[in-house]
Write a protein that holds these residues in place. Structure first.
Motif, PDB file in Angstrom:
ATOM      1  N   LEU A 186     -10.297   1.046   4.795  1.00 33.61           N
ATOM      2  CA  LEU A 186      -9.514  -0.171   3.833  1.00 33.61           C
ATOM      3  C   LEU A 186      -9.801   0.242   2.404  1.00 33.61           C
ATOM      4  O   LEU A 186     -10.769   0.083   1.779  1.00 33.61           O
ATOM      5  N   MET A 187      -8.728   0.124   1.712  1.00 33.80           N
ATOM      6  CA  MET A 187      -8.776   0.725   0.307  1.00 33.80           C
ATOM      7  C   MET A 187      -8.166  -0.258  -0.409  1.00 33.80           C
ATOM      8  O   MET A 187      -7.144  -0.857  -0.109  1.00 33.80           O
ATOM      9  N   LEU A 188      -9.028  -1.064  -1.329  1.00 36.13           N
ATOM     10  CA  LEU A 188      -8.494  -2.225  -2.150  1.00 36.13           C
ATOM     11  C   LEU A 188      -8.664  -1.932  -3.603  1.00 36.13           C
ATOM     12  O   LEU A 188      -9.521  -1.214  -4.195  1.00 36.13           O
ATOM     13  N   THR A 189      -7.544  -2.361  -4.322  1.00 38.25           N
ATOM     14  CA  THR A 189      -7.517  -2.195  -5.646  1.00 38.25           C
ATOM     15  C   THR A 189      -6.959  -3.527  -6.369  1.00 38.25           C
ATOM     16  O   THR A 189      -6.486  -4.179  -5.717  1.00 38.25           O
ATOM     17  N   GLY A 190      -7.249  -3.673  -7.631  1.00 38.90           N
ATOM     18  CA  GLY A 190      -6.827  -4.864  -8.406  1.00 38.90           C
ATOM     19  C   GLY A 190      -7.725  -4.762  -9.832  1.00 38.90           C
ATOM     20  O   GLY A 190      -8.699  -4.061 -10.348  1.00 38.90           O
ATOM     21  N   TYR A 191      -7.180  -6.025 -10.588  1.00 39.03           N
ATOM     22  CA  TYR A 191      -7.604  -6.061 -11.875  1.00 39.03           C
ATOM     23  C   TYR A 191      -8.820  -6.921 -11.966  1.00 39.03           C
ATOM     24  O   TYR A 191      -9.337  -7.321 -10.701  1.00 39.03           O
TER      25      TYR A 191
END
Length: 434
Positions: free
Chosen positions: A68-73
């Protein structure tokens, strides 16, 4: 290997109104790297709740990914940590990797039980190296992190190890983003009143030294431009009529402006016509005003300019490196070129009523029709953050979700918080009415 990539969003007023909804460009860049390994047994799925609707937790439960790859500010830190923990509940075998601009500068914010690795330097290159080790050398997922620079991972003692970036990472040019996801949800993408706007990245970091700006810290603080020929080829393949160039500062030097103008004039001669939105500094707009006019002819019809403040003392306090006269000059240059200006302003928790009045008077006096107002929000890693860190810690307002530039992360010093918000939203309402 099955990979699920999720763009995470913090909850705020803007997340409800959503005047701007963009393609998840960072996920599309990752997708282009993953495509290299599709023949080796890798499959993946992108998910952005703003485009698809639904729930990230439901998608995790449905997909049950190996990775699971998660990205965000910064505003999405709590969301990312919550999804990481949820993924581990669904399956302890799922490896959870975190990346993105906030992870790049503040990897420690994601050091938690649910996260296995944080990509904080040259993430695309690191991912490429990692997957080659997995598919070509047979290295197991649990042992991959030790071989990869630019990643933080948990050691056997449950502590975290940070491996610094590699020289090879600086030279890595990732493939052109895979915009299949954009094409599928193009009808839901918008920039205020414009629909179907594509994003384009032509450089990393920023060459300027604004003390409040987090963007200049990215890419290790090193400004790197992509090869122009590569970017022009990417533009040829973008189906959108309008392209939003999301470099922190697109206009930098006369040489770059001339090269871009010549290249786009060549595209126009081929019959490829696009409209462009781009960021620039006020002093550079004034210095390169002839190029602003030339670029307008070939499609640059909107400039987003961080004017920030309208008095020299305020600009100096921000470490902006420009003068108030530059701001006034930029307004005139853009108007004379026939382009649209979107001006970005900051108000400080230390402002008084007079500061708000003078800002509004300046906006009216210079006939700025389109602008936004944000609250000064010191981001970790910047010089301004160092200046205010103690105050923010003592006052206890600085939760990640509040770092949306619409909330106070410090108490006002010259008026009650309710009155500060009243003045802030009054000024913001003026922007919508104009």
């Amino acid at each position: 290997m099955r990979i699920l990539l999720i763009k995470c969003h913090g909850r705020s007023l803007l997340s409800r109104i959503r005047p701007i909804v963009t393609e998840p460009l960072e996920l599309e860049m990752i997708a282009a790297v993953l495509n290299r390994f599709s023949g080796a047994g890798l499959s993946y799925r992108l998910y952005d709740s703003w485009l698809e609707g639904g729930s990230s937790k439901d998608i995790i439960e449905k997909e049950k990914p190996d990775v699971l790859m998660l990205t965000g500010y910064v505003t999405a830190v709590e969301e990312i940590l919550g999804l990481a923990a949820h993924a581990k509940k669904v399956s302890e075998k799922t490896a959870v990797w975190v990346g993105g601009v906030h992870a790049e500068g503040c990897p420690e914010d994601f050091y938690s039980e649910g996260v296995d690795a944080v990509f904080f330097a040259h993430a695309l290159w690191g991912l490429d190296v990692l997957l080659k080790s997995y598919f070509e050398q047979g290295v197991g997922v649990a042992n991959l992190y030790e071989k990869m620079p630019g990643v933080a991972y948990k050691d056997d003692g449950a502590g975290w190890v940070e491996k610094g970036p590699s020289a090879e990472g600086w030279a890595f040019e990732g493939p052109v983003p895979d915009r299949s996801y954009f094409e599928a949800y193009k009808h839901k993408v918008r920039y205020v009143e414009r629909r179907g706007v594509a994003l384009l990245k032509t450089a990393r970091s920023c060459p300027h030294l604004c003390e409040f700006c987090y963007c200049r810290l990215l890419n290790g603080g090193v400004y790197q431009e992509r090869p122009l020929e590569e970017v022009i080829q990417e533009i040829r393949g973008i189906s959108a009529d309008t392209i939003w160039i999301v470099d922190d500062c697109f206009l930098t030097t006369a040489a770059r402006a001339d090269a871009w103008a010549s290249a786009l004039e060549g595209l126009a001669a081929e019959g490829v016509h696009k409209r462009f939105i781009a960021y620039a500094r006020a002093d550079v707009i004034v210095r390169l005003q002839d190029y602003v006019k030339r670029l307008r002819v070939i499609g640059f019809d909107e400039w987003i300019v961080g004017l920030e403040a309208v008095e020299d003392a305020q600009l100096k306090a921000l470490g902006k490196g420009v003068e108030a006269d530059d701001n006034a000059g930029a307004v005139d240059v853009i108007r004379a070129a026939g382009a649209r200006l979107t001006a970005l302003f900051l108000v400080s928790p230390d402002d008084d009523a007079g500061d708000f009045r003078r800002l509004w008077a300046w906006i009216k006096g210079h006939e700025v029709r389109r602008f936004t107002v944000s609250i000064l929000t010191p981001l970790k890693g910047t010089k301004v953050y160092e200046q205010y860190a103690g105050r923010m810690a003592a006052e206890g307002l600085a939760r990640p979700a509040r770092f949306d530039f619409l909330h106070l992360v410090m108490r006002p010093t010259r008026m009650p918080a309710w009155l500060f918000y009243l003045r802030f939203w009054w000024l913001s309402a003026k922007a919508r009415l104009r």
